[in-house]
Design a protein around this motif. Structure first.
Motif, mmCIF file in Angstrom:
data_model
loop_
_atom_site.group_PDB
_atom_site.id
_atom_site.type_symbol
_atom_site.label_atom_id
_atom_site.label_comp_id
_atom_site.label_asym_id
_atom_site.label_seq_id
_atom_site.Cartn_x
_atom_site.Cartn_y
_atom_site.Cartn_z
ATOM 1 N N GLN A 19 0.895 -1.257 -0.153
ATOM 2 C CA GLN A 19 -0.204 0.222 -0.043
ATOM 3 C C GLN A 19 1.035 1.328 0.077
ATOM 4 O O GLN A 19 0.646 2.450 -0.813
ATOM 5 N N GLU A 20 1.900 1.271 0.916
ATOM 6 C CA GLU A 20 2.888 2.332 0.875
ATOM 7 C C GLU A 20 3.566 2.623 -0.567
ATOM 8 O O GLU A 20 3.587 3.801 -0.732
ATOM 9 N N ALA A 21 4.014 1.557 -0.950
ATOM 10 C CA ALA A 21 4.682 1.746 -2.453
ATOM 11 C C ALA A 21 3.636 2.158 -3.226
ATOM 12 O O ALA A 21 4.208 3.007 -4.198
ATOM 13 N N LEU A 22 2.417 1.682 -3.389
ATOM 14 C CA LEU A 22 1.424 2.379 -4.313
ATOM 15 C C LEU A 22 1.120 3.808 -4.224
ATOM 16 O O LEU A 22 1.155 4.701 -5.108
ATOM 17 N N ARG A 23 1.054 4.241 -2.993
ATOM 18 C CA ARG A 23 0.951 5.477 -2.253
ATOM 19 C C ARG A 23 2.185 6.532 -3.004
ATOM 20 O O ARG A 23 1.879 7.422 -3.468
ATOM 21 N N ARG A 24 3.097 5.891 -2.908
ATOM 22 C CA ARG A 24 4.276 6.660 -3.205
ATOM 23 C C ARG A 24 4.665 6.859 -4.789
ATOM 24 O O ARG A 24 4.722 7.670 -5.318
ATOM 25 N N MET A 25 4.102 5.779 -5.434
ATOM 26 C CA MET A 25 3.982 5.640 -7.073
ATOM 27 C C MET A 25 3.039 6.821 -7.427
ATOM 28 O O MET A 25 3.295 7.469 -8.308
ATOM 29 N N ARG A 26 1.763 6.690 -6.537
ATOM 30 C CA ARG A 26 1.126 7.931 -7.127
ATOM 31 C C ARG A 26 1.456 9.278 -6.956
ATOM 32 O O ARG A 26 1.446 10.133 -7.928
ATOM 33 N N SER A 27 2.039 9.227 -5.835
ATOM 34 C CA SER A 27 2.805 10.817 -5.399
ATOM 35 C C SER A 27 3.928 11.086 -6.653
ATOM 36 O O SER A 27 3.874 12.163 -7.311
ATOM 37 N N LEU A 28 4.834 10.221 -6.990
ATOM 38 C CA LEU A 28 5.860 10.247 -7.969
ATOM 39 C C LEU A 28 5.201 10.715 -9.375
ATOM 40 O O LEU A 28 5.717 11.776 -10.064
ATOM 41 N N VAL A 29 4.048 9.973 -9.691
ATOM 42 C CA VAL A 29 3.699 10.149 -11.119
ATOM 43 C C VAL A 29 2.744 11.512 -10.938
ATOM 44 O O VAL A 29 2.988 12.274 -11.824
ATOM 45 N N GLU A 30 1.911 11.974 -9.951
ATOM 46 C CA GLU A 30 1.419 12.926 -10.002
ATOM 47 C C GLU A 30 2.019 14.303 -9.801
ATOM 48 O O GLU A 30 1.556 15.474 -10.381
ATOM 49 N N THR A 41 -6.011 11.952 4.333
ATOM 50 C CA THR A 41 -6.194 13.282 3.908
ATOM 51 C C THR A 41 -5.123 14.343 3.702
ATOM 52 O O THR A 41 -3.996 13.964 3.870
ATOM 53 N N ALA A 42 -5.291 15.499 3.570
ATOM 54 C CA ALA A 42 -4.345 16.641 3.350
ATOM 55 C C ALA A 42 -3.631 16.536 4.395
ATOM 56 O O ALA A 42 -4.118 16.674 5.753
ATOM 57 N N ALA A 43 -2.526 17.286 4.546
ATOM 58 C CA ALA A 43 -1.601 17.358 5.677
ATOM 59 C C ALA A 43 -1.946 19.056 6.141
ATOM 60 O O ALA A 43 -2.409 19.903 5.352
ATOM 61 N N SER A 46 -6.257 14.046 -7.971
ATOM 62 C CA SER A 46 -7.790 13.956 -8.475
ATOM 63 C C SER A 46 -8.498 14.809 -7.547
ATOM 64 O O SER A 46 -9.466 15.585 -8.045
ATOM 65 N N TYR A 47 -8.128 14.826 -6.442
ATOM 66 C CA TYR A 47 -8.890 15.858 -5.444
ATOM 67 C C TYR A 47 -8.774 16.945 -5.339
ATOM 68 O O TYR A 47 -9.718 17.910 -5.435
ATOM 69 N N CYS A 48 -7.504 17.455 -5.644
ATOM 70 C CA CYS A 48 -7.066 18.991 -5.768
ATOM 71 C C CYS A 48 -7.765 19.478 -6.913
ATOM 72 O O CYS A 48 -8.267 20.331 -7.225
ATOM 73 N N ARG A 49 -7.569 18.554 -8.484
ATOM 74 C CA ARG A 49 -8.306 18.967 -9.452
ATOM 75 C C ARG A 49 -9.654 18.986 -9.364
ATOM 76 O O ARG A 49 -10.300 19.994 -10.112
ATOM 77 N N ASP A 50 -10.231 18.362 -8.358
ATOM 78 C CA ASP A 50 -11.796 18.608 -8.334
ATOM 79 C C ASP A 50 -12.065 19.769 -7.307
ATOM 80 O O ASP A 50 -13.243 19.805 -7.213
ATOM 81 N N GLY A 51 -11.175 20.430 -6.751
ATOM 82 C CA GLY A 51 -11.377 21.393 -5.919
ATOM 83 C C GLY A 51 -11.379 21.001 -4.429
ATOM 84 O O GLY A 51 -11.864 21.904 -3.676
ATOM 85 N N LEU A 52 -11.119 19.711 -4.156
ATOM 86 C CA LEU A 52 -11.360 19.276 -3.037
ATOM 87 C C LEU A 52 -10.087 19.067 -2.270
ATOM 88 O O LEU A 52 -9.372 18.245 -1.884
ATOM 89 N N TRP A 53 -9.236 20.421 -1.917
ATOM 90 C CA TRP A 53 -8.036 20.809 -1.534
ATOM 91 C C TRP A 53 -7.630 19.958 -0.301
ATOM 92 O O TRP A 53 -6.558 19.486 -0.261
ATOM 93 N N SER A 54 -8.719 19.969 0.542
ATOM 94 C CA SER A 54 -8.239 19.554 1.830
ATOM 95 C C SER A 54 -8.156 18.010 1.765
ATOM 96 O O SER A 54 -7.830 17.261 2.985
ATOM 97 N N LEU A 55 -8.549 17.160 0.831
ATOM 98 C CA LEU A 55 -8.568 15.885 0.648
ATOM 99 C C LEU A 55 -7.439 15.218 -0.091
ATOM 100 O O LEU A 55 -7.391 14.336 -0.695
ATOM 101 N N CYS A 56 -6.406 16.227 -0.339
ATOM 102 C CA CYS A 56 -5.108 15.873 -1.111
ATOM 103 C C CYS A 56 -4.725 14.748 -0.687
ATOM 104 O O CYS A 56 -4.511 14.118 0.213
ATOM 105 N N ASP A 57 -4.287 13.722 -2.125
ATOM 106 C CA ASP A 57 -3.684 12.530 -1.778
ATOM 107 C C ASP A 57 -2.410 12.439 -1.526
ATOM 108 O O ASP A 57 -1.806 11.657 -0.992
ATOM 109 N N ASN A 58 -1.441 13.686 -1.737
ATOM 110 C CA ASN A 58 -0.271 13.568 -1.989
ATOM 111 C C ASN A 58 0.552 14.518 -0.833
ATOM 112 O O ASN A 58 1.854 14.258 -0.625
#
Lengths: 265, 392
Positions: free
Chosen positions: A206-217, B122-124, B94-106
């Protein structure tokens, strides 16, 4: 003796052991009480607490064959752990990361970056209790851009384990679903209870996939390593990355160049 | 540099700590000029948000001057005067792009604990425990800002700090709380809690067209400030539900806003139950205001929750929520998307954020300011800390 009578007797025996153990006090008493509790549980429910915690029988019980499961045991005893994530980019962007050894090197906290070969093979160093470490090497055995990439661990504790990433592009919104799976054969990691192994591998995946997503996005991994902290904590959350020394303490606070990390975007 | 550091419940100090450095290409370093103490900081101060560690730097409402940027920053330049979003968002998921900034994935590098507890991360947030990312906060002379192109808003040089500072958090939070109420002409909105977020929810509700806004609190100066913004003040020790019915022809408010959150004070059996569990540290969240809001809201109305909750709440009247077909909305505010439009409203004179400021305090006096804000003494509604070296 009927099952109901047997269960009742087991429960009574267990209950007696709990009472006796608690009266005795001390570590031995606690052990007796715990054992009594397990017996009582078995007598009352018909299933074994210890089996459920550590044994493979509990997880191989028949289940309805509906939908995928995050982890399961195949008929031949192979443990299969699955996780998935959606990345808001097309598979081209995902493939670019999968083809980049430097990016693969940061997908897991336990991967040793210096040991990622250009051919896409991976080498982990997994920390174990008492300061020991387990070295794991995985050779890339398949790579079809836009579809799948997989690695096999040829030797060691996890010999025969297959790690696989499958891409599924979502036409609706241009994103990519990335499903990761780890298949551990019955012969591998035998001392480790399957339930615990599944939990550990699942978290790692799960952590690897999360990091993968972050690197891509976003082209980088968010971090708090190396940030300031106040008195009361011996050190910041983690050691600063190597390139921080190039930036230094920002003495002149001008626009500074930051050494590229990961994908270097 | 000087920074406000959490050492334990009720114990914050101004310590000398290392200055931040750029850690990622998307980072910027901001020299903080002003930084506020938020009601959420009080939850942290009192130790009600899980995961605080001695040494954590507090603060998520800062502004200042950009000192340095990483090579991946394109929109922000050194020398810019900026407000910092409390919420950290990557701007690319995808969340930031949809304007849901506080749910940021990254943006949250430690989101696994949230995922374990809530199902997803969720977002930091700056100056929050590791559960929310663990980023060092902005009650300091300098702040590292990740994803600087997303979280920094340039503000005009001729605007005083007090008029733009709250774009960092409480102004967008009050605004989103009101916007979530889908206010229509003729509506009545009840705002529980007339602290800083409640004050901005009141002002936003008025701007968005509410005919009647009721401010519910027990602190006289807060109620007076709310009244000056056009709200009807109501003492929360009264029978609030009956009073609200009386003010609305027996219908009840069309929307209720819980601008208090997890440290609500409540009476009756439920309030006593909350208090016992809270004192024993068996629970972090007291739901007195949430219960009252659900009870008071008209049938088919909306309950909007900008107040912070983190764990579980007991004795929540879900039957009332279901039976009255209420809509429950809440969550951390999508600040990066609201900063720019709200700045425009500030510049147009539609909102005057500086109205809520009652105290300016040097950063060095932050410990006293925390106590004053928590205890609501000296007429304190909102404290702004001056982080410039001369003041600190």
């Amino acid at each position: 003796m009927t099952p109901a009578l047997g269960g009742a007797m087991l429960a009574a025996l267990g209950g007696t052991a709990v009472v006796a153990g608690l009266r005795r006090r001390g570590p031995a008493g606690l052990a007796v009480a715990a054992a009594g509790g397990a017996l009582a549980y078995r007598g009352l429910t018909g299933s074994s607490l210890t089996d459920r915690l550590v044994d493979t029988r509990a997880i191989s019980e028949p289940r309805l064959a509906i939908g995928p499961r995050a982890w399961s045991l195949d008929d031949d005893g192979t443990l299969v752990v699955r996780r998935s994530i959606t990345i808001a980019r097309t598979s081209d962007a995902v493939d670019a990361i999968l083809a980049d050894p430097a990016s693969l090197a940061v997908l897991s906290p336990s991967i040793d970056a210096s040991d990622v070969a250009s051919g896409g093979s991976l080498r982990w160093r997994v920390g174990l209790p008492a300061g020991r470490a387990l070295d794991v090497t995985a050779e890339r055995v398949e790579h079809r851009p836009g579809e799948t990439v997989s690695w096999r661990i040829p030797m060691g504790l996890l010999a025969g384990t297959l790690i696989r990433l499958d891409e599924h592009e979502r036409v609706a919104d241009g994103s990519t679903e990335l499903e990761g799976s780890i298949r551990v054969p019955a012969s591998a990691a035998r001392p480790i209870p399957r339930r615990f192994l599944a939990a550990g591998l699942g978290a790692e995946l799960q952590e690897a996939l999360r990091r993968m997503r972050s690197l891509v996005e976003v082209g980088e991994l968010a971090t708090t390593d190396g940030q300031p902290a106040g008195a009361g904590r011996a050190s910041p959350i983690g050691a600063p990355p190597a390139f921080v020394s190039e930036v230094g303490g920002l003495p002149d606070r001008a626009v500074v160049g930051v050494a590229e990390q990961g994908t270097g975007s | 540099m000087k920074a406000v550091v959490w050492h334990g419940p009720g114990d914050v100090r101004v310590d000398d700590v290392p200055e931040p450095v750029l850690l990622r290409p998307g980072d910027a370093i901001v020299r903080v000029t002003s930084t506020a103490i938020c009601g959420t900081d009080l939850h942290l101060y009192d130790g009600w948000l899980p995961g605080m560690r001695a040494g954590d730097i507090l603060g998520h409402e800062p502004m200042g001057i950009v000192e340095a940027v990483g090579t991946g920053v394109s929109r922000i330049r050194p020398g810019m005067r900026v407000v910092v979003s409390a919420i950290i968002s990557c701007g690319a998921c995808s969340y930031c792009r949809d304007g849901l900034w506080s749910l940021c994935d990254n943006s949250n590098p430690h989101s696994e604990s949230q995922a374990a507890l809530w199902g997803f991360g969720t977002a930091a947030v700056f100056g929050h425990p590791i559960f929310y990312g663990g980023y060092a906060g902005g009650q300091a002379e300098f702040l590292r800002v990740p994803f600087a192109d997303v979280g920094l808003l340039e503000v005009p040089d001729d605007q005083p700090d007090d008029s733009v500072l709250f774009l960092s958090d409480i102004l967008p939070t009050g605004w989103m709380a009101a916007a979530n109420c889908e206010i229509a002409a003729g509506d009545t909105v009840a705002v529980f809690g007339a602290g800083p977020v409640g004050q901005f929810a009141i002002r936003a509700a008025r701007v968005l067209g509410a005919e009647q806004v009721v401010a519910i609190d027990r602190v006289p100066e807060r109620l007076a400030l709310a009244e000056r913004a056009g709200a009807i003040p109501l003492d929360d020790r009264e029978d609030v539900v009956d009073a609200l019915k009386l003010m609305t022809g027996g219908r009840g408010p069309d929307a209720c806003i819980d601008a208090v959150g997890l440290e609500a004070h409540g009476g009756g059996l439920a309030g006593g139950f909350d208090r016992v569990r809270h004192v024993l540290r068996l629970a972090s969240d007291r739901a007195a205001v949430l219960r009252a809001a659900v009870q008071a809201c008209r049938k088919g109305g909306i309950v909007s929750v900008p107040g912070v909750y983190t764990g579980t709440v007991e004795l929540f009247p879900f039957g009332a929520l279901f039976g009255k077909a209420l809509t429950l909305r809440g969550g951390p505010t999508h600040i990066p998307g609201l900063m720019r439009p709200l700045l425009a409203r500030v510049l147009e004179g539609e909102i005057h954020p500086e109205e809520v400021v009652t105290h300016h305090v040097p950063l060095a006096d932050a410990p006293d300011a925390y106590r004053m804000f928590r205890d609501k003494t000296h007429g304190c509604i909102k404290v702004v800390l001056d982080a410039t070296p001369a003041a600190a």
